[in-house]
Write a protein that holds these residues in place. Sequence first.
Motif: not given
Length: 130
Positions: A10-18, A20-33
């Motif tokens: 459960i601890d490992v799952m929660l760490v992975l969830l966090i 993914f939650m932090v990196t997912a919005p960064m994947l959609m970013q391109g150049v700052k406009v």
Amino acid sequence: MADINVVPYIDVMLVLLIIFMVTAPMLMQGVKVELPSADADPVENQDSEPLIISIDSGGQLFLNLGEDEKQALTLATITQRVGAVIRRNPEKPVLVWGDRAVPYGEVVTVMAAVQEAGAASVGLVTEPPQ
């Protein structure tokens, strides 16, 4: 009786969830406009990740495809790459992130070139008004 202790899992799952939650919005970013504001309905949720063409305030073009997403590309290069992706996946959504300082004509030129490359529809990304 032998019991399995699931607390570490459960601890490992929660760490992975966090992570993914932090990196997912960064994947959609391109150049700052600076996106323009518009009161429009959002597009339906797409299953595949869209191709994002960014136009910064200086008129440089960027594509969220390839090894270096922060490298400025020519319109011919973007048209060629988008055409190759669309031939493999005709339903791939294409979005344009145009900075509000870019003249409208440049954004339309990019959209027309991408449509000539085979994209069925090209969307513009805006921010909701505040």
